[in-house]
Write a protein that holds these residues in place. Structure first.
Motif, mmCIF file in Angstrom:
data_model
loop_
_atom_site.group_PDB
_atom_site.id
_atom_site.type_symbol
_atom_site.label_atom_id
_atom_site.label_comp_id
_atom_site.label_asym_id
_atom_site.label_seq_id
_atom_site.Cartn_x
_atom_site.Cartn_y
_atom_site.Cartn_z
ATOM 1 N N GLY A 5 47.745 46.655 -1.710
ATOM 2 C CA GLY A 5 46.422 46.042 -1.636
ATOM 3 C C GLY A 5 45.334 47.026 -1.305
ATOM 4 N N VAL A 6 44.373 46.569 -0.499
ATOM 5 C CA VAL A 6 43.205 47.390 -0.163
ATOM 6 C C VAL A 6 43.040 47.391 1.357
ATOM 7 N N SER A 7 42.546 48.509 1.880
ATOM 8 C CA SER A 7 42.355 48.624 3.324
ATOM 9 C C SER A 7 40.973 49.176 3.627
ATOM 10 N N ASP A 8 40.529 48.899 4.843
ATOM 11 C CA ASP A 8 39.259 49.424 5.367
ATOM 12 C C ASP A 8 38.051 49.004 4.531
ATOM 13 N N ILE A 9 38.055 47.755 4.075
ATOM 14 C CA ILE A 9 36.859 47.203 3.442
ATOM 15 C C ILE A 9 35.844 46.890 4.548
ATOM 16 N N ILE A 10 34.651 47.413 4.447
ATOM 17 C CA ILE A 10 33.588 47.106 5.400
ATOM 18 C C ILE A 10 32.775 45.945 4.832
ATOM 19 N N TYR A 11 32.714 44.842 5.598
ATOM 20 C CA TYR A 11 32.190 43.607 5.013
ATOM 21 C C TYR A 11 31.505 42.763 6.092
ATOM 22 N N PRO A 12 30.355 42.140 5.785
ATOM 23 C CA PRO A 12 29.720 41.247 6.754
ATOM 24 C C PRO A 12 30.547 39.981 6.922
ATOM 25 N N ILE A 13 30.784 39.582 8.167
ATOM 26 C CA ILE A 13 31.601 38.407 8.428
ATOM 27 C C ILE A 13 30.922 37.501 9.458
ATOM 28 N N VAL A 14 31.409 36.264 9.511
ATOM 29 C CA VAL A 14 30.971 35.288 10.506
ATOM 30 C C VAL A 14 32.203 34.814 11.261
ATOM 31 N N VAL A 15 32.154 34.894 12.597
ATOM 32 C CA VAL A 15 33.269 34.435 13.427
ATOM 33 C C VAL A 15 32.754 33.389 14.423
ATOM 34 N N LEU A 16 33.672 32.578 14.938
ATOM 35 C CA LEU A 16 33.294 31.559 15.905
ATOM 36 C C LEU A 16 32.955 32.187 17.248
ATOM 37 N N ASP A 17 31.954 31.617 17.912
ATOM 38 C CA ASP A 17 31.468 32.084 19.204
ATOM 39 C C ASP A 17 31.517 30.899 20.162
ATOM 40 N N LYS A 18 32.182 31.049 21.304
ATOM 41 C CA LYS A 18 32.373 29.929 22.238
ATOM 42 C C LYS A 18 31.052 29.377 22.759
ATOM 43 N N THR A 19 30.059 30.254 22.943
ATOM 44 C CA THR A 19 28.779 29.841 23.511
ATOM 45 C C THR A 19 27.761 29.469 22.445
ATOM 46 N N ASN A 20 27.704 30.246 21.365
ATOM 47 C CA ASN A 20 26.649 30.092 20.362
ATOM 48 C C ASN A 20 27.143 29.544 19.025
ATOM 49 N N ASP A 21 28.332 28.984 18.995
ATOM 50 C CA ASP A 21 28.949 28.403 17.790
ATOM 51 C C ASP A 21 29.466 29.457 16.814
ATOM 52 N N TYR A 22 28.622 30.438 16.459
ATOM 53 C CA TYR A 22 29.094 31.481 15.547
ATOM 54 C C TYR A 22 28.371 32.784 15.839
ATOM 55 N N GLN A 23 28.949 33.877 15.353
ATOM 56 C CA GLN A 23 28.377 35.208 15.544
ATOM 57 C C GLN A 23 28.528 36.005 14.257
ATOM 58 N N ASN A 24 27.448 36.624 13.834
ATOM 59 C CA ASN A 24 27.478 37.508 12.666
ATOM 60 C C ASN A 24 27.826 38.923 13.114
ATOM 61 N N THR A 25 28.762 39.536 12.438
ATOM 62 C CA THR A 25 29.149 40.894 12.765
ATOM 63 C C THR A 25 29.652 41.583 11.492
ATOM 64 N N VAL A 26 30.228 42.761 11.639
ATOM 65 C CA VAL A 26 30.750 43.514 10.494
ATOM 66 C C VAL A 26 32.236 43.736 10.705
ATOM 67 N N GLY A 27 33.030 43.384 9.701
ATOM 68 C CA GLY A 27 34.469 43.519 9.804
ATOM 69 C C GLY A 27 35.005 44.694 8.998
ATOM 70 N N LYS A 28 36.107 45.258 9.492
ATOM 71 C CA LYS A 28 36.899 46.214 8.707
ATOM 72 C C LYS A 28 38.167 45.470 8.305
ATOM 73 N N ILE A 29 38.338 45.273 7.009
ATOM 74 C CA ILE A 29 39.301 44.302 6.506
ATOM 75 C C ILE A 29 40.400 44.978 5.688
ATOM 76 N N ASN A 30 41.644 44.547 5.951
ATOM 77 C CA ASN A 30 42.800 44.936 5.144
ATOM 78 C C ASN A 30 43.349 43.691 4.465
ATOM 79 N N MET A 31 43.656 43.805 3.166
ATOM 80 C CA MET A 31 44.202 42.688 2.397
ATOM 81 C C MET A 31 45.403 43.182 1.592
#
Length: 261
Positions: free
Chosen positions: A21-47
């Motif tokens: 597959g592919v590794s170290d894809i730099i990609y904008p992601i959205v994750v859940l945040d306990k206080t603010n519902d969600y948080q925008n950040t940048v992920g390094k992704i392996n698939m």
């Protein structure tokens, strides 16, 4: 003219490959945040997917196509959908998705109550064959003060930054913030991005009153995780970046909770 599909050519070497597959894809992601519902950040992704012995290679572009279709939404439920889409689009039996990212929590200084963001590292590690497997990993920077140094020294004790890596499997959602709290409450003291003088005095004295070896931190974290019924498995790794040695101190503990009973 139709271009040849070289990846789909038949391979005769009879070797099954566990992950391609592919590794170290730099990609904008959205994750859940306990206080603010969600948080925008940048992920390094392996698939990755498995590759049957008959196929020469995999189709790299299809991994990114799947990622684009989900717009970087990284919840437990959506990660399973991504894994299913990877299996379908790449004709695979097993798929893997790993996402590493920076996560920020607003923390208050202990005395002045001034707020500032503290950065942490987090990672989602997931796999889908017949079943779905998900691991949450959080890396928490902390403060340690050596019990031995405090005991034998007449003037102070050596202290340093350390990190606690906690990985868990769960049957109900465990928040990143939950594991941060477990790690910080098990160390000599937490770290803060912004401290005024009164805060620095408090943190320094708190650490002195709460000396910890890496072994102490691992055991204290383990006791807290054992009491959390949402967690079915955990792995704890604590590293202390020793201030008076050119090497680090390290301790680790791995536990399936149902096997411990």
């Amino acid at each position: 003219m139709e271009l040849p599909d070289v990846q789909s050519e038949r391979d005769v070497r009879n070797v099954y490959i566990d992950k391609v597959g592919v590794s170290d894809i730099i990609y904008p992601i959205v994750v859940l945040d306990k206080t603010n519902d969600y948080q925008n950040t940048v992920g390094k992704i392996n698939m990755y997917v498995d590759l049957p012995k008959d196929f020469r290679g995999t189709h790299m572009s299809r991994f990114v196509e799947v990622l684009n279709a989900h717009m970087g939404k990284m919840t437990i439920q959506n990660m399973e959908r991504i894994l299913d889409d990877m299996k379908s689009k790449l004709n695979a039996e097993v798929s893997h998705l790993e996402v590493e990212f920076d996560y920020f929590v607003m923390r208050q200084a202990p005395i002045s109550k001034i707020s500032s963001y503290t950065p942490y590292k987090a990672k989602f590690i997931s796999k889908k064959d017949k079943n779905f497997d998900f691991i949450l990993e959080v890396i928490v920077p902390v403060h340690t003060l050596c019990p031995c140094s405090k005991e034998i020294s007449e003037r102070g004790a050596h202290n340093q930054r350390a990190k606690a890596d906690i990985s868990v499997r769960m049957n109900k959602i465990v928040w990143i913030e939950d594991l941060i709290d477990v790690a910080e409450s098990s160390a000599s003291a937490p770290l803060f991005t912004l401290l005024k003088r009164e805060d620095e005095k408090y943190v320094t004295e708190s650490a002195y009153d709460n000396p910890k070896f890496v072994e102490d931190i691992v055991r204290d974290i383990s006791l807290k995780l054992e009491r959390d019924e949402r967690i079915t498995w955990y792995n704890i790794r604590v590293t202390s970046y020793e201030s008076i040695h050119p090497h680090n101190a390290y301790a680790c503990h791995d536990q399936w909770k149902e096997l411990a009973k």
